[in-house]
Design a protein around this motif. Structure first.
Motif, PDB file in Angstrom:
ATOM      1  N   TYR A 294      29.516   4.968 -25.189  1.00 45.90           N
ATOM      2  CA  TYR A 294      30.649   5.099 -26.089  1.00 45.90           C
ATOM      3  C   TYR A 294      31.254   3.728 -26.378  1.00 45.90           C
ATOM      4  N   ASP A 298      33.457   3.722 -32.311  1.00 42.34           N
ATOM      5  CA  ASP A 298      33.271   5.162 -32.532  1.00 42.34           C
ATOM      6  C   ASP A 298      34.562   5.877 -32.896  1.00 42.34           C
ATOM      7  N   GLU A 299      35.646   5.131 -33.144  1.00 37.47           N
ATOM      8  CA  GLU A 299      36.900   5.788 -33.516  1.00 37.47           C
ATOM      9  C   GLU A 299      36.713   6.587 -34.802  1.00 37.47           C
ATOM     10  N   HIS A 300      37.303   7.775 -34.810  1.00 33.89           N
ATOM     11  CA  HIS A 300      37.254   8.708 -35.946  1.00 33.89           C
ATOM     12  C   HIS A 300      35.834   9.225 -36.231  1.00 33.89           C
ATOM     13  N   LYS A 301      34.914   8.998 -35.328  1.00 33.26           N
ATOM     14  CA  LYS A 301      33.542   9.450 -35.532  1.00 33.26           C
ATOM     15  C   LYS A 301      33.391  10.890 -35.055  1.00 33.26           C
ATOM     16  N   TYR A 302      32.706  11.693 -35.846  1.00 30.57           N
ATOM     17  CA  TYR A 302      32.440  13.091 -35.478  1.00 30.57           C
ATOM     18  C   TYR A 302      31.226  13.158 -34.561  1.00 30.57           C
ATOM     19  N   TYR A 320      39.363   9.217 -30.594  1.00 26.78           N
ATOM     20  CA  TYR A 320      37.990   9.213 -30.113  1.00 26.78           C
ATOM     21  C   TYR A 320      37.568  10.613 -29.694  1.00 26.78           C
TER      22      TYR A 320
END
Length: 401
Positions: A294, A298-302, A320
């Motif tokens: 991680y 990866d912020e706002h990642k689905y 996150y």
């Protein structure tokens, strides 16, 4: 180096469905979730109260469970423990808008959904909660090794006042904070390269108020930084992975604590110390190399396999979703990690090591350990259904935005 050869016949003293190694926030959440899922749970903790850094270490700030933009992002046991921490007393950082039905604008523009709590009360209430849910707690117990057979860990070897013994289990959650089970089982691991700075937090009474004195390694959100932050207490960093080093670190921390107390009492004799940390205030040491690593990018990642969300305590905005794959390595079928042991980059580690992320990952690890036999082969949708039933919101798109 001189070597002494030892030979042991180690008795197996008990068996359980889920063994939780470590009684910090991640361990509390994992043990509670596993017990509520119907598992027979044993929790091993080397100190004598629950909470880890959050209580024994006096890092008594439940960092934000919101995104800083007016949206709560962490739910389930994470929110439950937040409320438990202030059941009797709020010491500081009272989030009025969040606890008293404030408007969206008040939540967005005002204080974040965080709080400073009383460490002692939180530890006592956490123990009561686990006892009420049937968790067996073994205090004063140090895990010395594990017995691994191919792709499973069969038992842990531990020691306390009763001597050396083994505990067998179906699944194990490594919530030690130092990924000790990962290390003993020779699962791929990584260590914190930068090292930890010295901290010497303590509580005192001043003007009839319980004050948290954050001496060294104070956690400061980016928006509160002025550029004039204090330099580290000493020009040295600590790995946190050597007993000899930790003993020295603790004494250096005590030296700085005493120095601060004496200085403040010269200016005000009413400054009376009440509580010092009883464990080293180490933040990051060792973690698993999981099936997904991680990163802050990866912020706002689905993520299809999200098991819950947490925010960035340092700045407003990032959310996150946490992939289940960060909790395990497929080499071992019955091992999960939680809290600061999960698979992250060094940049992400500072965001994922704090209380909300520990509670979120602990809950998921506990349910998975209680309900499934082969962790890498879990149908994550089954796990997600159980999490959602417990009030967890999995994806950012499902928030009330």
């Amino acid at each position: 180096m001189e070597i002494i050869h030892e030979s042991f016949d180690t008795p197996v003293v008990e068996e359980c469905d889920v063994l939780v190694a470590g009684g910090g926030i991640a361990g509390i959440a994992a043990a509670l979730a596993a017990a509520r899922a119907g598992a027979k749970v044993t929790l091993i903790e080397r100190s004598w109260i629950l909470g880890g850094l959050a209580t024994s270490g006096l890092i008594a700030i439940y960092l934000p469970i919101d995104d800083g933009m007016g949206h709560q992002v962490s739910f389930g046991i994470c929110q439950e423990l937040f409320m438990l921490s202030i059941k009797h007393l709020v010491e500081s950082r009272y989030p009025k808008a969040w606890l008293e039905n404030g408007t969206f604008e008040e939540k967005r523009d005002g204080k974040r959904f965080e709080v400073q709590y009383n460490a002692s009360l939180f530890a006592l209430e956490s123990e009561k909660l686990l006892n009420q849910n049937g968790v067996r707690i073994l205090y004063g117990t140090e895990i010395c090794d594990v017995k691994r057979d191919a792709d499973r860990i069969e038992a842990v070897i531990a020691q306390n006042k009763s001597g050396r013994f083994a505990i067998k289990f179906k699944n194990i959650v490594d919530a030690t904070g130092d990924a000790d089970i990962v290390h003993f089982a020779k699962v791929p691991e990584d260590t914190f390269k930068a090292g930890n700075v010295l901290a010497a937090w303590y509580f005192s009474i001043l003007n009839n108020w319980h004050k948290l004195n954050q001496i060294g390694a104070a956690d400061i959100p980016d928006e509160e930084k002025t550029g004039n932050e204090k330099k580290p207490l000493i020009d040295r960093r600590f790995t946190g992975l050597s007993g000899f080093e930790l003993s020295e670190m603790m004494q250096l921390s005590h030296e700085q604590t005493l120095r601060d107390i004496v200085f403040k009492r010269k200016n005000d004799p009413n400054h009376v110390p009440t509580l010092i940390a009883t464990i080293p205030q180490i933040r990051m040491t060792r973690k698993i190399v999981g099936e997904y690593t991680y990163d802050v990018a990866d912020e706002h990642k689905y993520f299809d396999d999200s098991i819950g969300m947490f925010s960035n305590w340092k700045k407003r905005g990032p959310v996150y979703e946490t992939p289940f794959r960060t909790l395990y390595n497929k080499e071992v079928k019955n091992l999960l990690t939680a809290g600061r042991n999960i698979s992250v980059t060094e940049h992400m580690w500072d965001a994922s090591r704090v209380i909300p992320a520990c509670a979120v990952t602990g809950e998921a690890a506990g349910i998975a350990a209680a309900c499934f036999d082969n962790i890498p082969e879990i149908d994550v949708k089954d796990l997600q259904k159980k999490l959602v039933a417990g009030g967890v919101v999995l994806h950012e798109k499902d928030l009330n935005i």
